[in-house]
Scaffold this active site. Structure first.
Site, PDB file in Angstrom:
ATOM      1  N   ARG A   1       0.927  -1.081  -0.264  1.00  0.00           N
ATOM      2  CA  ARG A   1       0.079   0.083  -0.016  1.00  0.00           C
ATOM      3  C   ARG A   1       0.834   1.250  -0.152  1.00  0.00           C
ATOM      4  O   ARG A   1       0.491   2.146  -0.752  1.00  0.00           O
ATOM      5  CB  ARG A   1      -1.078  -0.060   1.164  1.00  0.00           C
ATOM      6  CG  ARG A   1      -1.486   1.351   1.295  1.00  0.00           C
ATOM      7  CD  ARG A   1      -3.029   1.416   2.242  1.00  0.00           C
ATOM      8  NE  ARG A   1      -2.832   0.442   3.544  1.00  0.00           N
ATOM      9  CZ  ARG A   1      -2.346   0.604   4.337  1.00  0.00           C
ATOM     10  NH1 ARG A   1      -1.637   1.723   4.768  1.00  0.00           N
ATOM     11  NH2 ARG A   1      -2.567  -0.377   5.357  1.00  0.00           N
TER      12      ARG A   1
ATOM     13  N   LYS B   1      -7.568   7.404 -19.208  1.00  0.00           N
ATOM     14  CA  LYS B   1      -7.917   8.076 -20.519  1.00  0.00           C
ATOM     15  C   LYS B   1      -6.757   8.066 -21.344  1.00  0.00           C
ATOM     16  O   LYS B   1      -5.989   6.951 -21.558  1.00  0.00           O
ATOM     17  CB  LYS B   1      -8.401   9.425 -20.219  1.00  0.00           C
ATOM     18  CG  LYS B   1      -9.395   9.460 -19.183  1.00  0.00           C
ATOM     19  CD  LYS B   1     -10.683   8.855 -19.490  1.00  0.00           C
ATOM     20  CE  LYS B   1     -11.690   8.567 -18.162  1.00  0.00           C
ATOM     21  NZ  LYS B   1     -11.920   9.709 -17.539  1.00  0.00           N
TER      22      LYS B   1
END
Ligand SMILES: *Cc1c(COP(=O)(O)O)cnc(C)c1O
Length: 379
Positions: free
Chosen positions: A46, A195
């Site tokens: 993490r 994107k």
């Protein structure tokens, strides 16, 4: 180093154990320590993961920043920035912005005593009028979504800093190929890597890039404490996508121009929104701060009827009707019912977003085929 060379090499090193030229997918949650606290810089995934570290370094290099931080999604990156704030703090944001950004601001963070003001950010005076001594963030997205307004990043940085606020620029639509906001005075660059940066519609991820060490420390603390981090496999996919960012963007821009020119002269098409057109109201600012004008285009039909826009969307063969943007394949969308449905109709109208607006993410196919598809759908 020039941009294309950076896209391929920056931040990435051959694997120290094997020499593998491609960054390995370090699919591990933890790292063995020789003695308590004696480790190689990695303790728990993490907090740090080598695949993620290389991606973060590559992103920092491309945006001319010092530090990159990756998140499981673009929204998780936005979530981390807003968590810098305290109850009572104010945010001034553009009113023509990604629907999910509007939703997290108004539906989640407003509950915790943060105040959000939405203004037409291509109008510097409107921004200045909304600023107070409680404003801690100025949130810009440029080109804006879906109306493709261009916000003057330098002017926003001046206003933000005058009031002691940070300027965040959502650089998802432009990518660092077209503009590097940190060079224009922005404090944080935010990306949905989903994107153009990933570019292949196969991964969801977000990132923040900063120059300042102290700001990086604060955001890295939130990244680890809140835990919205991506897995190594996804980091590998984005690293792979980045290597062709400059080549893809060049073609997106060329095709964007061809499609915009075609739509502009089509008898059924009304207004065309693309910052590369000289008729675009912010064309001069776009010329100054962008290297080219991108592959996102919106338009309305002359009759401005929602039913006709829906029929055109149904007729597309190549422009698949789908959420998202920035992949190699062309997509079409209907903001009023898709990406921007979470913005109330009245707010949409105030921002100048017609319910018949069609948004195109022009891919990197051959322009002739794209134009043929548009022609048959419009006819
Ligand atoms: C998609 C998008 C986001 C959100 O990113 P996710 O990766 O979908 O969480 C934020 N801003 C813009 C401009 C986007 O297009």
């Amino acid at each position: 180093m020039k941009f294309g060379t950076k896209a391929i090499h920056a931040g990435v090193h051959p694997d120290p154990t094997t020499g593998a030229i491609m960054t390995p997918i370090y699919q591990t949650s933890t790292y063995v320590q020789r003695s308590p606290g004696d480790h190689k810089g990695f303790e728990y995934s993490r907090t740090h993961n080598p695949t993620r570290t290389q991606l973060q370094d590559a992103l920092a290099a491309l945006e001319n920043g010092q530090h990159g931080l990756c998140f499981a999604t673009g929204m998780a990156a936005i979530d981390a920035i807003v968590k810098l704030l305290e109850p009572g703090d104010e945010v001034v944001a553009t009113n023509d912005l990604y629907g999910g950004s509007y939703r997290i601001f108004t539906k989640i963070f407003a509950k915790y005593g943060l105040v959000f003001k939405f203004v037409p950010m291509h109008d510097v005076q409107a921004v200045r009028a909304a600023m107070t001594e409680r404003t801690k963030l100025v949130w810009a997205e440029t080109p804006t979504n879906p109306l493709l307004h261009i916000i003057d990043i330098k002017a926003m940085a001046e206003v933000a800093h005058e009031f002691g606020a940070l300027l965040v620029v959502d650089n998802t639509f432009a990518t660092p190929y077209l503009q590097t906001p940190l060079d224009l005075g922005a404090d944080v660059v935010m990306h949905s890597l989903t994107k153009y940066m990933g570019g292949h519609s196969d991964v969801v991820m977000g990132a923040l890039i900063v120059k300042d060490d102290e700001l990086h420390q604060r955001l890295a603390f939130i990244q680890n404490a809140s835990g919205g981090t991506p897995g190594p496999q996804d980091c590998f996919l984005v690293l792979r996508g980045l290597k062709t960012l400059h080549v893809r963007m060049q073609r997106h821009c060329e095709n964007g121009r061809a499609v915009a020119e075609f739509l502009r002269q089509h008898p059924r098409v009304g207004q065309v929104y693309w910052p590369g057109l000289e008729s675009h109201p912010n064309h001069q600012v776009a010329r100054q701060q962008m290297r080219d004008f991108g592959g996102m285009i919106s338009f309305v039909l002359k009759d401005d009827k929602v039913e006709d826009a829906v029929r055109v969307l149904e007729k597309f063969q190549l422009f698949s009707l789908a959420e998202s943007l920035g992949g190699v394949e062309s997509l079409s969308g209907h903001p009023a019912t898709m990406t921007h449905a979470s913005i109330p109709a009245e707010e949409r109208r105030k921002a100048g977003l017609s319910d018949s607006l069609i948004r195109l993410s022009v891919g990197i196919e051959d322009a002739e085929d794209l134009i043929e598809d548009l022609a048959q759908a419009l006819d």
